[in-house]
Design an enzyme around this catalytic site. Sequence first.
Site, PDB file in Angstrom:
ATOM      1  CD  GLU A 307      33.934  41.469  42.329  1.00 52.88           C
ATOM      2  OE1 GLU A 307      33.581  42.630  42.095  1.00 52.88           O
ATOM      3  OE2 GLU A 307      34.909  40.927  41.792  1.00 52.88           O
ATOM      4  CE  LYS A 376      32.060  41.916  34.866  1.00 51.82           C
ATOM      5  NZ  LYS A 376      33.220  41.922  35.783  1.00 51.82           N
ATOM      6  CG  ASP A 381      36.393  40.335  35.909  1.00 54.96           C
ATOM      7  OD1 ASP A 381      35.666  41.070  35.235  1.00 54.96           O
ATOM      8  OD2 ASP A 381      36.852  40.659  37.019  1.00 54.96           O
ATOM      9  CD  GLU A 409      39.456  45.072  36.371  1.00 56.21           C
ATOM     10  OE1 GLU A 409      38.329  45.275  35.881  1.00 56.21           O
ATOM     11  OE2 GLU A 409      39.641  44.463  37.442  1.00 56.21           O
TER      12      GLU A 409
HETATM   13  C1  GCV Z   1      33.069  47.093  39.810  1.00 59.39           C
HETATM   14  C2  GCV Z   1      36.032  42.970  38.498  1.00 59.39           C
HETATM   15  C3  GCV Z   1      36.714  44.246  38.862  1.00 59.39           C
HETATM   16  C4  GCV Z   1      35.934  45.009  39.918  1.00 59.39           C
HETATM   17  C5  GCV Z   1      34.515  45.240  39.379  1.00 59.39           C
HETATM   18  C6  GCV Z   1      33.895  43.878  39.088  1.00 59.39           C
HETATM   19  C7  GCV Z   1      32.496  44.007  38.513  1.00 59.39           C
HETATM   20  O1  GCV Z   1      36.077  42.049  39.551  1.00 59.39           O
HETATM   21  O2  GCV Z   1      38.012  43.973  39.313  1.00 59.39           O
HETATM   22  O3  GCV Z   1      36.585  46.218  40.143  1.00 59.39           O
HETATM   23  O4  GCV Z   1      33.738  45.953  40.291  1.00 59.39           O
HETATM   24  O5  GCV Z   1      34.688  43.218  38.152  1.00 59.39           O
HETATM   25  O6  GCV Z   1      32.372  43.933  37.315  1.00 59.39           O
HETATM   26  O7  GCV Z   1      31.560  44.177  39.260  1.00 59.39           O
END
Ligand code: GCV
Length: 718
Positions: A307, A376, A381, A409
């Site tokens: 990202e 994760k 996600d 989230e």
């Molecule tokens: C901290 C997802 C979330 C992001 C987060 C990312 C990650 O994409 O929307 O906000 O960034 O995971 O775990 O790095």
Amino acid sequence: MKIHKINLLTLILLLGTIFMAFAEDGSRLWLRYDQIQNQQVLMAYKKQIAAVSFVANSPTQKVAYAELKKGIVGLFGQDAIFSSTSNNTLLIGDSSNKEIKQLIKAGYFKDLGEGFIIKVVIQNQMTKTIIAAANDVGLLYGTFHFLKLLQSQQDVSKLNIVEKPKIKNRILNHWDNLDGTVERGYAGTSIWDWHKLPGYTPTKYTDYARANASIGINGSVLNNVNSNSLSLTKEYLIKTAAIAHVFRPYGIKVYLSARFSAPIEIGGLKTADPLNPEVQQWWKDKVKEVYQYIPDFGGFLVKANSEGQPGPQNYGRNHADGANMLATALKPYNGIVMWRAFVYDDKVPDDRAKQAYNEFKSLDGQFMDNVLVQVKNGAIDFQPREPFHPLFGAMPKTPLMMEFQITQEYLGFSTHLVYLGALFKEVLEEDTYSKGKGSTVSKVITGEIDNHQLTGIAGVANIGSEANWTGHPFAQANWYSFGRLAWNPDLSAEEIASDWIKLTFTNDNVAVNEIKNMMISSREAVVDYMTPLGLHHIMARNHHYGPGPWVKDAGRPDWTSVYYHKADNIGVGFNRTSTGSNALAQYHPEIAKLYEKKETTPLKYLLWFHRVQWNEEIAPNKTLWNAMVEHYYEGVKSVEEMQNKWQKLDGEIDEDRFKEVSQLLAVQHQEAKWWRDACLLYFQSFSKLPLPAGYEKPAHSLEFYEQQRFYFVPGIKN
Ligand code: GCV
């Protein structure tokens, strides 16, 4: 005698102040220590613990003593005896003590590590309740454990407990930014007040440490993984050191997220290439500096090449090159690197679910021995439900650390009551088959399967500046259950929920059961009204608030919803079998074989792995469309049931929290209906099938839902 006259106004003010002082704002979390009302229990406790013997010298012993005193005085009442002269004594201490020496001789301390012993010994009519440990932090954990037993009014007269953590590093990850905002935070702003640090360390920091220590959490990454290099400057290290100082007696180490390009941004170098000697030296010097300020610093967490974050791949190197450079710098100080496997770069793969495995699997065995790869729980996600991440069980030579997301989230922020203990547990119990049947995810991360000593688990914190810490009173249970499972992943979600309810709300058995049932069913409810049958990633774009199955054109395909559900007039779902992306091949053949066919894929993962036609029968006499409708409506119904159950507790729960939860459940109900109606209308635009008879019609049209816009949604930079 002088009689004080109090006028009416003063009296009202006085009563008001008293009332306010007792307002239930949830700030005491599960460490409430309200006086025990059950006289029988209270008398038994008072008899058994008529005195306390605790020689507290070290800082950790002192905080354990203070906690014990606070707990016992609170639970027993102001008349609690806190001296050391009685036959029936609570004895807390170390190996110098006579009784404890006997326990050591009997082998109780073998491999105890950070664990503790609680044992009741009755000799010559004297009852000694002994809490002992091999070190200070164990003693603190033992003290908290004992207080938990008292708070939840358990029989403590015959205790014989030996407890030790199954995972070594039990860490909260804060996605807190230096400007006070919290990425994906729904409970106010960050609790770290960088501006006032290092001079001001509010009581909240101590309470945070207490709460974490009480559930065995022993580490905290203070800053966001989308990190700012400034965190590593001298100015911020001094601020971090002040927090570390508060945490230290509670056995909590601080960690920092390290930005990979820091050598360029704050070091003035031209590159951050991990194989460049100047860069390597920069990190060595930086780490040396960190340890000057924080001698027990835990290490770095790194999000690299994901990202937009910089990483070794920017220089043609791989993740092991990057992680090992930092690990080399940390090694002399016993620091660790937690290198995240949540990677996806500019090149969109054929299936994003495959990317982490593709990049990491081949690096197994190449990481230094102070590196953990942090994975994760699922491959996409933190969705309401995901199959376990295929990396678990696939990298036997590398310690893998679990990353759960405690902040909600994708599960209704801090507005929805969703007990994540059930989600965590589901993932931990999945079988990877990596070393035969029974090679559960849990055993992979405890190191049992592949014989790792270095083990870890991380939870993305849901903590913020709100009085009750987590926004929703029930979101506290998610923090709590993370800690308890980090200590012992074998505990059940139910027993953790029961403990939390007793510590947080009530010891009344009927109420405890009602609340527990609500909590346990809440996880399935959210899956049903958001993403049933294996649907995933269909939330609104960017802020992720509410449904957005229609999201397309979002910059890159794997940021859209249509990429994940692939709905068209024929069917819906992502084919990840051998005829599709073949993500299934990343799992052990045992699982791949089972999930290759629709008929043997658990329904909960159906659309994760398969494309299914709308009219296809997925259960006896049930088409996919009808099943989908049923799940969405079932989800809303479950929320209604939670509302009814909660209403029955009126009078049992204090008014403040009762009202707060009632209101939040009403919002959750509205939002569950919103998810249901928006998603079903959207999918119906492809299936062209009617809602079966008897279902309430959606309140609005699909266009209405698609046009909803929201401003200043929490959790993102607006
Ligand atoms: C901290 C997802 C979330 C992001 C987060 C990312 C990650 O994409 O929307 O906000 O960034 O995971 O775990 O790095």
